[in-house]
Design an enzyme around this catalytic site. Structure first.
Site, PDB file in Angstrom:
ATOM      1  N   ARG A   1     -11.198 -83.689   6.507  1.00  0.00           N
ATOM      2  CA  ARG A   1      -9.970 -84.198   7.118  1.00  0.00           C
ATOM      3  C   ARG A   1      -9.903 -84.010   8.617  1.00  0.00           C
ATOM      4  O   ARG A   1     -10.014 -84.950   9.373  1.00  0.00           O
ATOM      5  CB  ARG A   1      -8.737 -83.501   6.512  1.00  0.00           C
ATOM      6  CG  ARG A   1      -8.500 -83.889   5.097  1.00  0.00           C
ATOM      7  CD  ARG A   1      -7.144 -83.474   4.646  1.00  0.00           C
ATOM      8  NE  ARG A   1      -6.660 -84.381   3.611  1.00  0.00           N
ATOM      9  CZ  ARG A   1      -5.537 -84.228   2.967  1.00  0.00           C
ATOM     10  NH1 ARG A   1      -4.750 -83.228   3.244  1.00  0.00           N
ATOM     11  NH2 ARG A   1      -5.178 -85.089   2.061  1.00  0.00           N
TER      12      ARG A   1
ATOM     13  N   ARG B   1      -7.027 -77.351   2.136  1.00  0.00           N
ATOM     14  CA  ARG B   1      -7.677 -78.568   2.622  1.00  0.00           C
ATOM     15  C   ARG B   1      -8.302 -78.373   4.010  1.00  0.00           C
ATOM     16  O   ARG B   1      -8.371 -79.305   4.801  1.00  0.00           O
ATOM     17  CB  ARG B   1      -6.700 -79.756   2.630  1.00  0.00           C
ATOM     18  CG  ARG B   1      -5.895 -79.895   1.352  1.00  0.00           C
ATOM     19  CD  ARG B   1      -6.744 -80.141   0.135  1.00  0.00           C
ATOM     20  NE  ARG B   1      -7.410 -81.426   0.084  1.00  0.00           N
ATOM     21  CZ  ARG B   1      -6.877 -82.534  -0.413  1.00  0.00           C
ATOM     22  NH1 ARG B   1      -5.678 -82.524  -0.914  1.00  0.00           N
ATOM     23  NH2 ARG B   1      -7.567 -83.647  -0.434  1.00  0.00           N
TER      24      ARG B   1
ATOM     25  N   ARG C   1     -19.702 -87.150   7.084  1.00  0.00           N
ATOM     26  CA  ARG C   1     -19.173 -88.111   6.133  1.00  0.00           C
ATOM     27  C   ARG C   1     -19.537 -89.552   6.501  1.00  0.00           C
ATOM     28  O   ARG C   1     -19.801 -90.372   5.630  1.00  0.00           O
ATOM     29  CB  ARG C   1     -17.655 -87.889   6.109  1.00  0.00           C
ATOM     30  CG  ARG C   1     -16.802 -88.911   5.493  1.00  0.00           C
ATOM     31  CD  ARG C   1     -16.629 -88.682   4.009  1.00  0.00           C
ATOM     32  NE  ARG C   1     -15.470 -89.430   3.562  1.00  0.00           N
ATOM     33  CZ  ARG C   1     -15.396 -90.752   3.552  1.00  0.00           C
ATOM     34  NH1 ARG C   1     -16.410 -91.473   3.950  1.00  0.00           N
ATOM     35  NH2 ARG C   1     -14.303 -91.353   3.127  1.00  0.00           N
TER      36      ARG C   1
ATOM     37  N   ASP D   1     -13.502 -81.709  -5.419  1.00  0.00           N
ATOM     38  CA  ASP D   1     -12.169 -82.248  -5.665  1.00  0.00           C
ATOM     39  C   ASP D   1     -11.719 -81.844  -7.059  1.00  0.00           C
ATOM     40  O   ASP D   1     -12.557 -81.581  -7.934  1.00  0.00           O
ATOM     41  CB  ASP D   1     -12.160 -83.779  -5.532  1.00  0.00           C
ATOM     42  CG  ASP D   1     -10.744 -84.278  -5.282  1.00  0.00           C
ATOM     43  OD1 ASP D   1     -10.334 -84.321  -4.116  1.00  0.00           O
ATOM     44  OD2 ASP D   1     -10.029 -84.569  -6.263  1.00  0.00           O
TER      45      ASP D   1
ATOM     46  N   TYR E   1      -3.272 -87.602 -13.479  1.00  0.00           N
ATOM     47  CA  TYR E   1      -4.253 -88.593 -13.028  1.00  0.00           C
ATOM     48  C   TYR E   1      -4.951 -89.279 -14.204  1.00  0.00           C
ATOM     49  O   TYR E   1      -5.248 -90.471 -14.147  1.00  0.00           O
ATOM     50  CB  TYR E   1      -5.290 -87.941 -12.101  1.00  0.00           C
ATOM     51  CG  TYR E   1      -4.716 -87.622 -10.740  1.00  0.00           C
ATOM     52  CD1 TYR E   1      -4.524 -88.631  -9.793  1.00  0.00           C
ATOM     53  CD2 TYR E   1      -4.345 -86.327 -10.404  1.00  0.00           C
ATOM     54  CE1 TYR E   1      -3.983 -88.349  -8.545  1.00  0.00           C
ATOM     55  CE2 TYR E   1      -3.804 -86.028  -9.161  1.00  0.00           C
ATOM     56  CZ  TYR E   1      -3.625 -87.048  -8.231  1.00  0.00           C
ATOM     57  OH  TYR E   1      -3.082 -86.768  -7.010  1.00  0.00           O
TER      58      TYR E   1
HETATM   59  O1  CP3 Z   1     -10.841 -78.233   2.066  1.00  0.00           O
HETATM   60  C1  CP3 Z   1     -10.597 -78.078   0.865  1.00  0.00           C
HETATM   61  O2  CP3 Z   1      -9.509 -77.657   0.484  1.00  0.00           O
HETATM   62  C2  CP3 Z   1     -11.692 -78.323  -0.152  1.00  0.00           C
HETATM   63  C3  CP3 Z   1     -11.760 -79.588  -0.755  1.00  0.00           C
HETATM   64  C4  CP3 Z   1     -10.618 -80.243  -1.531  1.00  0.00           C
HETATM   65  C5  CP3 Z   1     -10.500 -81.651  -1.575  1.00  0.00           C
HETATM   66  N1  CP3 Z   1      -9.537 -81.972  -2.471  1.00  0.00           N
HETATM   67  C6  CP3 Z   1     -11.331 -82.582  -0.798  1.00  0.00           C
HETATM   68  C7  CP3 Z   1     -10.869 -83.969  -0.586  1.00  0.00           C
HETATM   69  C8  CP3 Z   1      -9.633 -79.719  -2.370  1.00  0.00           C
HETATM   70  C9  CP3 Z   1      -9.262 -78.276  -2.649  1.00  0.00           C
HETATM   71  C10 CP3 Z   1      -8.952 -80.823  -2.967  1.00  0.00           C
HETATM   72  C11 CP3 Z   1      -7.868 -80.671  -3.966  1.00  0.00           C
HETATM   73  C12 CP3 Z   1      -7.127 -81.842  -4.413  1.00  0.00           C
HETATM   74  N2  CP3 Z   1      -7.566 -83.128  -4.602  1.00  0.00           N
HETATM   75  C13 CP3 Z   1      -5.771 -81.781  -4.845  1.00  0.00           C
HETATM   76  C14 CP3 Z   1      -4.941 -80.527  -4.918  1.00  0.00           C
HETATM   77  C15 CP3 Z   1      -4.452 -80.075  -3.598  1.00  0.00           C
HETATM   78  C16 CP3 Z   1      -3.332 -80.856  -3.013  1.00  0.00           C
HETATM   79  O3  CP3 Z   1      -3.525 -81.365  -1.886  1.00  0.00           O
HETATM   80  O4  CP3 Z   1      -2.269 -80.961  -3.633  1.00  0.00           O
HETATM   81  C17 CP3 Z   1      -5.407 -83.086  -5.232  1.00  0.00           C
HETATM   82  C18 CP3 Z   1      -4.045 -83.506  -5.740  1.00  0.00           C
HETATM   83  C19 CP3 Z   1      -6.546 -83.925  -5.078  1.00  0.00           C
HETATM   84  C20 CP3 Z   1      -6.673 -85.369  -5.420  1.00  0.00           C
HETATM   85  C21 CP3 Z   1      -7.082 -86.188  -4.257  1.00  0.00           C
HETATM   86  N3  CP3 Z   1      -8.334 -86.128  -3.644  1.00  0.00           N
HETATM   87  C22 CP3 Z   1      -6.336 -87.161  -3.566  1.00  0.00           C
HETATM   88  C23 CP3 Z   1      -4.906 -87.545  -3.905  1.00  0.00           C
HETATM   89  C24 CP3 Z   1      -7.123 -87.679  -2.527  1.00  0.00           C
HETATM   90  C25 CP3 Z   1      -6.826 -88.785  -1.542  1.00  0.00           C
HETATM   91  C26 CP3 Z   1      -5.919 -88.369  -0.468  1.00  0.00           C
HETATM   92  C27 CP3 Z   1      -6.340 -87.115   0.278  1.00  0.00           C
HETATM   93  O5  CP3 Z   1      -5.816 -86.061  -0.082  1.00  0.00           O
HETATM   94  O6  CP3 Z   1      -7.168 -87.184   1.191  1.00  0.00           O
HETATM   95  C28 CP3 Z   1      -8.356 -86.982  -2.565  1.00  0.00           C
HETATM   96  C29 CP3 Z   1      -9.478 -87.191  -1.636  1.00  0.00           C
HETATM   97  C30 CP3 Z   1     -10.064 -86.029  -0.943  1.00  0.00           C
HETATM   98  N4  CP3 Z   1     -10.294 -84.808  -1.500  1.00  0.00           N
HETATM   99  C31 CP3 Z   1     -10.521 -86.016   0.396  1.00  0.00           C
HETATM  100  C32 CP3 Z   1     -11.036 -84.723   0.626  1.00  0.00           C
HETATM  101  C33 CP3 Z   1     -11.688 -84.222   1.882  1.00  0.00           C
HETATM  102  C34 CP3 Z   1     -10.512 -87.203   1.365  1.00  0.00           C
HETATM  103  C35 CP3 Z   1     -11.546 -88.184   0.987  1.00  0.00           C
HETATM  104  C36 CP3 Z   1     -12.372 -88.713   2.134  1.00  0.00           C
HETATM  105  O7  CP3 Z   1     -12.971 -87.946   2.916  1.00  0.00           O
HETATM  106  O8  CP3 Z   1     -12.464 -89.929   2.161  1.00  0.00           O
END
Ligand code: CP3
Length: 342
Positions: A30, A26, A39, A76, A152
């Site tokens: 973030r 991640r 963003r 994602d 999901y």
């Molecule tokens: O930097 C990276 O790793 C690349 C991008 C990436 C995102 N999601 C961007 C994202 C990756 C590899 C993921 C994987 C992901 N997404 C997982 C597996 C990894 C883990 O953390 O266990 C899972 C379970 C998700 C599902 C998901 N996506 C959730 C539960 C959420 C909301 C909470 C959170 O984690 O922020 C997301 C949103 C998400 N995915 C964001 C980002 C940057 C935040 C959204 C925003 O900017 O508003």
């Protein structure tokens, strides 16, 4: 194209490296103010993911700003359910929501197997990223593991217990396997397309591995991850199954190159269970990034010492948390680089 810093790829294949490669789950988004700037001009996360130029820009930010040894494509895991016919929304502070879920055979029959066309925006983002990285570091492609995606698709949102998803495994295992098969086929197509577009290595995230007992894990999750690992022969495969303590031995026997450890997995014990022929990735407690710089460095050194210099890719034991300081992430990365090249 030749990759100048190929430490991660060499470590993944088990070759010796001058120092330990490092990246952070991640890392894109973030924590970087540069990400938040990009963003904030958009309607939200999904618009960013679907814009190849901007997705490429935020993918490369951590390479420039943090100095990581790999980029991971900004996307994602939930794009797969969407490509199969279940659109999602991402609500600020609430996480993902699926207005429709998969409840029965009728819902299942309506799902497509994702193919070439459905995720063109990710493929385009990979092409732009590769061009702009210009061989500086490898690009990691990724997908969710079928079990985590299943959670999901059945539940429709995040959950502490994913009880609906787990209920399905007991009450209708045949249906569960059918859905898992469809997700697996979609994921294989998707990863192969990512690789054709330029991904140099791929990671499968099984974020919800830890909520299944070992027997069910092997049957409903690892079986499908193993199928994916068998299908991906072009590039190395990383499997990160968070919380899959009881299945480390079986993970060690599938066709992947790298096994990710979470921060509760003992390094020595994991090496014994997984065996000498896999590279291990991980596994600093993400919360160590809340510590002061000196404690963080000490913890990072301890981790490097425990893994040893060979067959290790340094990372956190899970993704970096949104409220962490970029300076701390940078300190972790710099310390891995400095200490492991001594
Ligand atoms: O930097 C990276 O790793 C690349 C991008 C990436 C995102 N999601 C961007 C994202 C990756 C590899 C993921 C994987 C992901 N997404 C997982 C597996 C990894 C883990 O953390 O266990 C899972 C379970 C998700 C599902 C998901 N996506 C959730 C539960 C959420 C909301 C909470 C959170 O984690 O922020 C997301 C949103 C998400 N995915 C964001 C980002 C940057 C935040 C959204 C925003 O900017 O508003």
């Amino acid at each position: 194209m030749e990759i100048k810093n190929d430490l991660l790829l060499r470590a993944a294949k088990g070759e010796r490296t001058e120092r330990t490669p490092v990246w952070v789950m991640r890392q894109a988004g973030r924590i970087l103010k540069e990400y938040r700037e990009v963003r904030s001009k958009l309607s939200g996360f999904i618009e960013l993911v679907q814009n190849p130029d901007l997705a490429a820009e935020v993918t490369i930010q951590p390479v420039d700003i943090l100095g990581v040894d790999a980029a991971i494509i900004f996307s994602d895991i939930l794009v797969i359910p969407e490509a199969m016919g279940l659109p999602y929304t991402m609500e600020e502070g609430k996480g993902p929501r699926f207005p429709q879920t998969v409840k029965n055979e009728k819902d299942l029959a309506r799902l497509r197997i994702a193919d070439d066309d459905s995720l063109g925006y990710v493929i385009d983002a990979i092409k732009v990223t590769k061009r702009e990285l210009n061989g500086r570091v490898p690009l990691i492609g990724f997908a969710g593991a079928p079990w985590t995606i299943f959670c999901y698709m059945v539940e429709g949102k995040g959950s502490k217990t994913f009880s609906l998803a787990r209920k399905t495994l007991y009450n209708d295992p045949v249906f569960a396997h059918k859905l898992m098969d469809k997700i697996t086929d979609s994921t294989i197509n998707y990863l192969k397309n990512q690789i054709a577009a330029g991904a140099d290595i791929v990671q499968v995230f099984d974020s919800w591995a830890g909520i299944l007992p070992a027997g069910q894990y092997d049957d409903f999750s690892l079986k499908y991850i193993s199928k994916i690992a068998d299908a991906i022969t072009e590039v190395p495969v990383i499997v990160f199954a968070k919380g899959a303590y009881a299945s480390r031995k079986s993970i060690g026997s599938i066709n992947c190159d790298v096994v990710g450890l979470d921060w509760n997995m003992d390094i020595k014990e994991s090496r014994e269970l997984i065996g000498p022929n896999k590279t291990l990735q991980g596994n600093l407690d993400p919360a160590a990034l809340y510590a002061d710089f000196s404690t963080l460095k000490t913890e990072t050194r301890k981790m490097i010492d425990q893994f040893g210099k060979h067959r290790h890719i340094a990372n956190l034991g899970h993704g970096v948390y949104p409220d962490m300081e970029a300076d701390k992430v940078k300190c972790f990365i710099d310390e891995v680089k400095n200490y492991s090249s001594r």
